[in-house]
Design an enzyme around this catalytic site. Structure first.
Site, short mmCIF file in Angstrom:
data_model
loop_
_atom_site.label_atom_id
_atom_site.label_comp_id
_atom_site.label_asym_id
_atom_site.label_seq_id
_atom_site.Cartn_x
_atom_site.Cartn_y
_atom_site.Cartn_z
N HIS A 1 -6.79 -25.30 10.96
CA HIS A 1 -8.04 -25.01 10.14
C HIS A 1 -7.56 -25.27 8.76
O HIS A 1 -6.53 -24.66 8.38
CB HIS A 1 -8.46 -23.77 10.34
CG HIS A 1 -9.46 -23.73 11.34
ND1 HIS A 1 -10.47 -22.65 11.81
CD2 HIS A 1 -9.89 -24.78 12.68
CE1 HIS A 1 -11.12 -22.96 12.72
NE2 HIS A 1 -10.94 -24.20 13.20
N LYS B 1 -2.65 -10.93 10.57
CA LYS B 1 -1.15 -11.03 10.23
C LYS B 1 -0.51 -10.57 11.50
O LYS B 1 0.90 -10.42 11.17
CB LYS B 1 -1.07 -10.29 8.93
CG LYS B 1 -1.66 -10.98 7.86
CD LYS B 1 -0.63 -12.10 7.42
CE LYS B 1 -1.37 -13.06 6.50
NZ LYS B 1 -1.67 -14.43 7.18
N TYR C 1 -15.50 -14.84 7.97
CA TYR C 1 -15.30 -13.31 7.92
C TYR C 1 -16.55 -12.61 7.23
O TYR C 1 -16.93 -13.28 6.06
CB TYR C 1 -14.17 -13.04 7.12
CG TYR C 1 -12.99 -13.15 7.78
CD1 TYR C 1 -12.19 -12.31 8.41
CD2 TYR C 1 -12.13 -14.61 7.95
CE1 TYR C 1 -11.00 -12.43 9.06
CE2 TYR C 1 -10.86 -14.75 8.41
CZ TYR C 1 -10.23 -13.74 9.03
OH TYR C 1 -9.11 -13.77 9.74
N PRO D 1 -6.51 -5.97 11.92
CA PRO D 1 -6.58 -7.36 12.08
C PRO D 1 -7.24 -8.25 11.33
O PRO D 1 -7.04 -9.47 11.15
CB PRO D 1 -7.34 -7.40 13.84
CG PRO D 1 -8.04 -6.08 13.75
CD PRO D 1 -7.32 -5.34 12.97
N TYR E 1 -3.16 -15.81 3.31
CA TYR E 1 -3.78 -16.05 4.58
C TYR E 1 -2.98 -17.32 5.50
O TYR E 1 -2.70 -17.10 6.56
CB TYR E 1 -5.16 -16.77 4.39
CG TYR E 1 -5.95 -16.57 5.75
CD1 TYR E 1 -6.79 -15.54 6.09
CD2 TYR E 1 -5.91 -17.54 6.79
CE1 TYR E 1 -7.45 -15.48 7.23
CE2 TYR E 1 -6.45 -17.46 7.97
CZ TYR E 1 -7.37 -16.33 8.15
OH TYR E 1 -7.85 -16.13 9.62
P1 RFL Z 1 3.04 -6.79 22.09
O1 RFL Z 1 2.19 -7.69 22.18
O2 RFL Z 1 2.46 -5.30 22.17
O3 RFL Z 1 4.31 -6.68 23.18
C1 RFL Z 1 5.03 -5.76 23.62
C2 RFL Z 1 5.33 -5.83 25.06
O4 RFL Z 1 6.53 -4.78 25.36
C3 RFL Z 1 6.28 -4.26 26.47
N1 RFL Z 1 6.63 -2.97 26.57
C4 RFL Z 1 7.76 -2.53 27.40
N2 RFL Z 1 8.68 -3.16 28.20
C5 RFL Z 1 9.70 -2.53 28.62
N3 RFL Z 1 9.69 -1.30 28.42
C6 RFL Z 1 8.80 -0.34 27.63
N4 RFL Z 1 9.20 0.73 27.52
C7 RFL Z 1 7.85 -1.27 27.11
N5 RFL Z 1 6.93 -0.79 26.36
C8 RFL Z 1 6.13 -1.77 25.94
C9 RFL Z 1 4.45 -4.33 26.58
O5 RFL Z 1 3.85 -4.28 27.84
C10 RFL Z 1 4.31 -5.65 25.83
O6 RFL Z 1 4.31 -6.66 26.91
O7 RFL Z 1 4.02 -6.72 20.75
P2 RFL Z 1 4.64 -7.82 19.96
O8 RFL Z 1 5.46 -8.90 20.99
O9 RFL Z 1 5.50 -7.45 18.87
O10 RFL Z 1 3.48 -8.82 19.58
C11 RFL Z 1 2.45 -8.31 18.73
C12 RFL Z 1 1.18 -8.83 18.76
O11 RFL Z 1 0.72 -8.73 20.05
C13 RFL Z 1 0.17 -8.28 17.63
O12 RFL Z 1 0.44 -8.08 16.25
C14 RFL Z 1 -1.23 -8.99 17.66
O13 RFL Z 1 -1.79 -9.28 18.90
C15 RFL Z 1 -2.12 -8.32 16.51
N6 RFL Z 1 -3.33 -9.24 16.54
C16 RFL Z 1 -3.25 -10.16 15.70
N7 RFL Z 1 -2.25 -10.73 15.07
C17 RFL Z 1 -2.26 -12.17 14.65
O14 RFL Z 1 -1.50 -12.51 13.84
N8 RFL Z 1 -3.45 -12.72 14.49
C18 RFL Z 1 -4.56 -12.25 15.00
O15 RFL Z 1 -5.72 -12.74 15.07
C19 RFL Z 1 -4.75 -11.06 15.48
N9 RFL Z 1 -5.68 -10.62 16.36
C20 RFL Z 1 -4.45 -8.66 17.04
C21 RFL Z 1 -5.76 -9.50 16.88
C22 RFL Z 1 -4.54 -7.65 17.85
C23 RFL Z 1 -5.63 -7.10 18.58
N10 RFL Z 1 -5.61 -5.78 19.33
C24 RFL Z 1 -6.07 -5.75 20.42
C25 RFL Z 1 -4.55 -4.90 18.97
C26 RFL Z 1 -6.85 -8.95 17.59
C27 RFL Z 1 -6.96 -7.66 18.35
C28 RFL Z 1 -8.16 -7.33 18.92
C1 PHB Z 2 -9.24 -13.93 16.60
O1 PHB Z 2 -9.52 -14.76 16.65
O2 PHB Z 2 -9.06 -12.92 17.61
C2 PHB Z 2 -9.05 -13.44 15.29
C3 PHB Z 2 -9.18 -14.18 14.40
C4 PHB Z 2 -8.92 -13.76 12.90
C5 PHB Z 2 -8.64 -12.46 12.63
C6 PHB Z 2 -8.53 -11.72 13.74
C7 PHB Z 2 -8.74 -11.97 15.24
O3 PHB Z 2 -8.33 -11.89 11.26
#
Ligand code: RFL
Ligand code: PHB
Length: 389
Positions: free
Chosen positions: A72, A296, A200, A292, A384
Site C-alpha cells: 500500500h 505499530k 482511518y 493499535p 507510518y
Molecule cells: P504475542 O503475539 O502476544 O506472543 C506471545 C506468545 O507468548 C506466549 N506466552 C508464553 N509462552 C510460554 N510461557 C509463558 N509463560 C507464556 N506467556 C505467554 C503466548 O501464548 C504467545 O503465543 O507477542 P509478540 O510475539 O511480542 O507479538 C506482538 C504482537 O502480537 C502485537 O504487538 C500485535 O498484534 C499488536 N497489533 C498490531 N500490531 C501491528 O504492528 N499492526 C497492527 O495492525 C496491529 N493490529 C494488534 C492489532 C493487536 C490487537 N490486539 C488484539 C491486541 C490489532 C489488534 C486487535
Molecule cells: C488491522 O488490519 O487489523 C489493522 C490495520 C491498521 C491498524 C490496526 C489494525 O492501525
C-alpha cells in the site's frame, strides 16, 4: 537440554528471532504456553512496515508474503464526511505491506518445522533462573514432567501477560502506562473491502477503521465503550455503527455480511525500562504495548528482534558484547518514538468520554492542518511506514 538462546513465547517475536538466528547457525529452543492452532487463531495485526518485510526476507520466509500480500502506497484519513489521502511513497519512497499477523506466524511456523526448529508447546510454569550470571537456565513443565534448558541467553518474547518481564526485580523495573477509556471492537468478514486502501475515520460518535486482509476478507473496527462485551454487539449493530462513522459515500459502498470473528481489545500505552536484565532480553509485547492506531505493535516487536538478533550475531560471530550491552538503550530509543506516534494518532482520532467542545475543535484543527501541510504529511508518513532501525 542445552541451547544457545532459550526463547520464551512462540508468537511472532519469538518465532522470527528463532528463524533469524537459525540462518546464522545459532541454536535456539522456543517454549510456547499454548498450541500452534491457538496461536494461529488470534486475529491481530495487518500492516507490516518495510523493516519487518526486510526481516522476513532475511529469515527466508517472504515468498508467500510477496505473492499474496498487498503493498500500500498510502492511506485514507477521514473526519466527518471529509477524507484525504496520506501518501507514503511520495513522501518517503517506502510503502507498507498488507499481510496478516496470522499469515506471518503461519509462515514462520512452517519454516521452523522445515528447518528442524525446536518448539515445545503446552509448556507450563516457566521459570527464568540465574539471568544475572553467565549460565542462565529455564525450567518448565510439559504434561506434568519437569524440564530444564541451560543456555547462554534468554529472550523473553512472551507477550504482555508472560513471565519474562516480571522476572526483572521490582526495584530495577520501571513501568510507564497509560490506559485509554475505550476499546476497539473488531470484526472480520468475508466481504470485499470498502476501499482499496485503509480508512482511518474520526467522527463525533468515535473512531472507526476499515482495513482488510485480501480481496474478499475485510477487517473493520469501531471504538467502543471500555465496558462493552462482544455479546452486546450484534453484527447488525456493528455495521450500522460503522456506517455512521465513515464518510457517507463510503458507507453507501460498504458490503456487509456475517462476522467470522469478533473481539474487543482494550487500548493501552505501556513501556518497561530497562528491556534487559543480565542475560534476559525482552522483545515485543513483553516490553511494550501501543494502542493499535497506526499499526505499530507487531512492527515494534520486529524492531526489537532486529536489534537482539544483530547483538547475538555480534556476540557469536565477532566475540563482541557491545550489541548485547547496548540492547535496551537502542531498542527503547525506537520504542518511545513508536509510542509517541501511536499516542498522537490515537488522541487525534478518538472521541474521549467527557471531551469538551474546545478539545473537539483542536482535533479537527489538527486534521485540517495535516490535510493542508506537506511537512506534517511527511512527518506522519515517515512514522507510518516505519522509522529506520
Ligand atoms: P504475542 O503475539 O502476544 O506472543 C506471545 C506468545 O507468548 C506466549 N506466552 C508464553 N509462552 C510460554 N510461557 C509463558 N509463560 C507464556 N506467556 C505467554 C503466548 O501464548 C504467545 O503465543 O507477542 P509478540 O510475539 O511480542 O507479538 C506482538 C504482537 O502480537 C502485537 O504487538 C500485535 O498484534 C499488536 N497489533 C498490531 N500490531 C501491528 O504492528 N499492526 C497492527 O495492525 C496491529 N493490529 C494488534 C492489532 C493487536 C490487537 N490486539 C488484539 C491486541 C490489532 C489488534 C486487535
Ligand atoms: C488491522 O488490519 O487489523 C489493522 C490495520 C491498521 C491498524 C490496526 C489494525 O492501525
Amino acid at each position: 537440554m542445552k541451547t544457545q538462546v532459550a526463547i520464551i513465547g512462540g508468537g511472532p517475536s519469538g518465532l522470527l528471532l528463532s528463524q533469524l538466528l537459525h540462518t546464522r547457525g545459532i541454536d535456539s529452543i522456543v517454549l510456547e504456553r499454548k498450541t500452534k492452532d491457538y496461536v494461529l487463531s488470534r486475529i491481530r495485526a495487518g500492516v507490516l512496515e518495510r523493516g519487518l518485510v526486510a526481516l522476513m526476507e532475511e529469515a527466508g520466509v517472504a515468498e508467500r508474503m510477496h505473492r499474496e500480500g498487498y503493498p500500500h502506497h498510502g492511506t485514507m484519513i477521514a473526519y466527518g464526511d471529509e477524507m484525504f489521502r496520506l501518501e507514503f511513497t511520495k513522501h518517503t519512497n517506502h510503502s507498507v505491506m498488507i499481510y496478516g499477523q496470522t499469515e506471518v506466524t503461519r509462515d514462520l511456523y512452517e519454516m521452523r518445522e522445515k528447518t528442524g526448529g525446536k518448539i515445545e508447546y503446552n509448556v507450563e510454569d516457566v521459570v527464568i533462573n540465574d539471568a544475572k550470571t553467565d549460565a542462565p537456565y529455564v525450567t518448565y513443565r510439559v504434561a506434568g514432567e519437569e524440564r530444564r534448558i541451560d543456555c547462554d541467553f534468554i529472550a523473553g518474547c512472551d507477550g504482555f501477560h508472560g513471565v519474562s518481564r516480571k522476572t526483572i526485580p521490582e526495584d530495577v523495573r520501571i513501568e510507564h502506562e497509560k490506559v485509554y477509556p475505550f476499546g476497539w471492537l473488531g470484526v472480520l468478514s468475508e466481504t470485499p473491502p470498502v476501499n482499496e486502501e485503509l480508512i482511518y475515520a474520526s467522527s463525533e460518535r468515535g473512531f472507526a477503521l476499515c482495513s482488510m486482509r485480501n480481496e474478499n476478507l475485510s477487517r473493520y473496527y469501531v471504538q467502543c465503550d471500555i465496558n462493552d462485551r462482544v455479546e452486546d454487539w450484534s453484527d447488525d449493530a456493528f455495521w450500522a455503527e460503522l456506517k455512521r462513522r465513515i464518510p457517507a459515500d463510503q458507507a453507501a459502498n460498504l458490503v456487509t455480511g456475517p462476522s467470522i470473528e469478533k473481539s474487543i481489545a482494550p487500548l493501552r500505552s505501556f513501556v518497561v525500562e530497562p528491556m534487559q536484565w543480565g542475560r534476559l532480553f525482552l522483545c515485543g509485547d513483553a516490553a511494550h504495548i501501543v494502542p493499535p492506531t497506526g499499526a505499530k505493535g507487531l512492527n515494534t516487536a520486529a524492531s526489537d528482534v532486529n536489534y537482539l538478533y544483530n547483538a547475538l550475531r555480534d556476540f557469536y560471530e565477532k566475540d563482541s558484547i557491545e550489541g548485547i550491552d547496548g540492547y535496551s538503550q537502542k531498542a527503547l530509543a525506537r520504542v518511545w518514538k513508536a509510542e509517541r506516534f501511536s499516542w498522537w494518532f490515537s488522541s487525534m482520532m478518538h472521541h474521549f468520554p467527557g471531551q469538551n467542545p474546545f478539545e473537539q475543535k483542536m482535533k479537527i484543527a489538527e486534521l485540517e492542518f495535516l490535510r493542508s501541510n506537506t511537512a506534517a504529511q511527511q512527518a506522519m508518513a515517515e512514522n507510518y511506514v516505519g522509522l529506520p532501525y
